[in-house]
Scaffold this active site. Sequence first.
Site, PDB file in Angstrom:
ATOM      1  N   GLY A  24     -29.044 -35.595 -50.199  1.00  0.00           N
ATOM      2  CA  GLY A  24     -28.156 -34.475 -50.494  1.00  0.00           C
ATOM      3  C   GLY A  24     -28.635 -33.655 -51.672  1.00  0.00           C
ATOM      4  O   GLY A  24     -27.834 -33.188 -52.488  1.00  0.00           O
ATOM      5  N   ASN A  26     -30.121 -30.670 -51.893  1.00  0.00           N
ATOM      6  CA  ASN A  26     -30.323 -29.225 -51.783  1.00  0.00           C
ATOM      7  C   ASN A  26     -29.290 -28.422 -52.569  1.00  0.00           C
ATOM      8  O   ASN A  26     -29.413 -27.214 -52.734  1.00  0.00           O
ATOM      9  CB  ASN A  26     -30.294 -28.777 -50.317  1.00  0.00           C
ATOM     10  CG  ASN A  26     -28.980 -29.097 -49.633  1.00  0.00           C
ATOM     11  OD1 ASN A  26     -28.744 -30.254 -49.309  1.00  0.00           O
ATOM     12  ND2 ASN A  26     -28.130 -28.107 -49.423  1.00  0.00           N
ATOM     13  N   THR A  27     -28.252 -29.100 -53.095  1.00  0.00           N
ATOM     14  CA  THR A  27     -27.217 -28.384 -53.813  1.00  0.00           C
ATOM     15  C   THR A  27     -26.499 -29.325 -54.771  1.00  0.00           C
ATOM     16  O   THR A  27     -26.652 -30.553 -54.688  1.00  0.00           O
ATOM     17  CB  THR A  27     -26.183 -27.770 -52.830  1.00  0.00           C
ATOM     18  OG1 THR A  27     -25.282 -26.927 -53.544  1.00  0.00           O
ATOM     19  CG2 THR A  27     -25.391 -28.845 -52.111  1.00  0.00           C
ATOM     20  N   GLY A  30     -26.947 -33.397 -56.430  1.00  0.00           N
ATOM     21  CA  GLY A  30     -28.249 -33.849 -55.944  1.00  0.00           C
ATOM     22  C   GLY A  30     -29.370 -32.949 -56.401  1.00  0.00           C
ATOM     23  O   GLY A  30     -30.441 -33.421 -56.804  1.00  0.00           O
ATOM     24  N   SER A 153     -17.279 -42.754 -57.210  1.00  0.00           N
ATOM     25  CA  SER A 153     -16.312 -41.760 -57.677  1.00  0.00           C
ATOM     26  C   SER A 153     -15.099 -42.475 -58.240  1.00  0.00           C
ATOM     27  O   SER A 153     -14.824 -43.640 -57.894  1.00  0.00           O
ATOM     28  CB  SER A 153     -15.890 -40.879 -56.497  1.00  0.00           C
ATOM     29  OG  SER A 153     -14.703 -40.180 -56.764  1.00  0.00           O
ATOM     30  N   TYR A 179     -11.492 -41.100 -48.070  1.00  0.00           N
ATOM     31  CA  TYR A 179     -12.476 -40.891 -49.136  1.00  0.00           C
ATOM     32  C   TYR A 179     -12.475 -42.080 -50.097  1.00  0.00           C
ATOM     33  O   TYR A 179     -13.538 -42.575 -50.499  1.00  0.00           O
ATOM     34  CB  TYR A 179     -12.160 -39.602 -49.878  1.00  0.00           C
ATOM     35  CG  TYR A 179     -13.114 -39.291 -51.012  1.00  0.00           C
ATOM     36  CD1 TYR A 179     -14.431 -38.917 -50.752  1.00  0.00           C
ATOM     37  CD2 TYR A 179     -12.702 -39.372 -52.339  1.00  0.00           C
ATOM     38  CE1 TYR A 179     -15.313 -38.631 -51.792  1.00  0.00           C
ATOM     39  CE2 TYR A 179     -13.567 -39.084 -53.386  1.00  0.00           C
ATOM     40  CZ  TYR A 179     -14.878 -38.718 -53.102  1.00  0.00           C
ATOM     41  OH  TYR A 179     -15.748 -38.435 -54.128  1.00  0.00           O
TER      42      TYR A 179
END
Length: 304
Positions: A24, A26-27, A30, A153, A179
């Site tokens: 992850g 690309n944004t 990450g 998290s 989640y």
Amino acid sequence: MASSSRWTTADIPAQSGRTAVVTGANTGLGLATAEALAERGAHVVLAVRDTDKGKRAADEIAAAHPDATVTVQSLDLGSLRSIRAAADELEAAFPRIDLLINNAGVMYPPKQTTEDGFELAFGTNHLGHFALTGLLLENLLAVPGSRVVTVSSQGHRIRAAIHFDDLQWERRYNRVGAYGQSKLANLLFTYELQRRLDSRNTVAVAAHPGVSNTELMRHLHLPSAFNPLIGLLTQSATKGALPTLRAATDPNALGGQYYGPDGLGEIRGYPKLVGSSEQARDPELARRLWTVSEELTGVTFPFS
């Protein structure tokens, strides 16, 4: 060097000659993690679902750091087929992997399933990373001091349980609970992986970013009146990536540790060692989840 209470990217040791795979990347968190490692000399692999976005991220890192070595690897954590293909390619390209950073994730999506029929958060956040780690572990075990860093998290404390009677939330879906289950699973996985690694070359460490203002929050759908508060209550992706980076690179980090922000409620701040819920530390729960994860993914770890 900064003091331990103000650990920053300036404290990252030289990473030259090391290979880091970041999912992850690309944004958001990450990308910030990948850029910091590349800046310090690591060969960083951006393992991403959208390779076009991955190439743009690689170009962004290269523009800021002309000496950086960054490559892009196609990886869809919602597809065991894609995970196996990516692992085969990574194994061949990088016989020795120093860092595997299990960063990618989804948060509070509407009810969806992965290609393999898993609930999206559990399938992506936990099962996908479980499978990828197992398939790449031999490459990590080849490197003394290698690490598997999994991003959890504070959600692991909120309505969180491992619903063995309905892991895929087929009977009644609750996005907060789903989640929470996936983030609790991330910690259970880290602690159980560390127990199974025992005294081998590789260690397993966990981190959480506090509350960071990234694309991960896109499913919150908060009223526009909350927009001013978001800036006050969250931190940037660059700051949110610090616990992951410390878990990945601090020479003093140990297997089974968990890093998060040092501020009030661990919402924001500089990275420090933090605690996790009693549930996350339950070895029996972790062993049961491990067995089920092997059954669901078909991936067993090379511990023999």
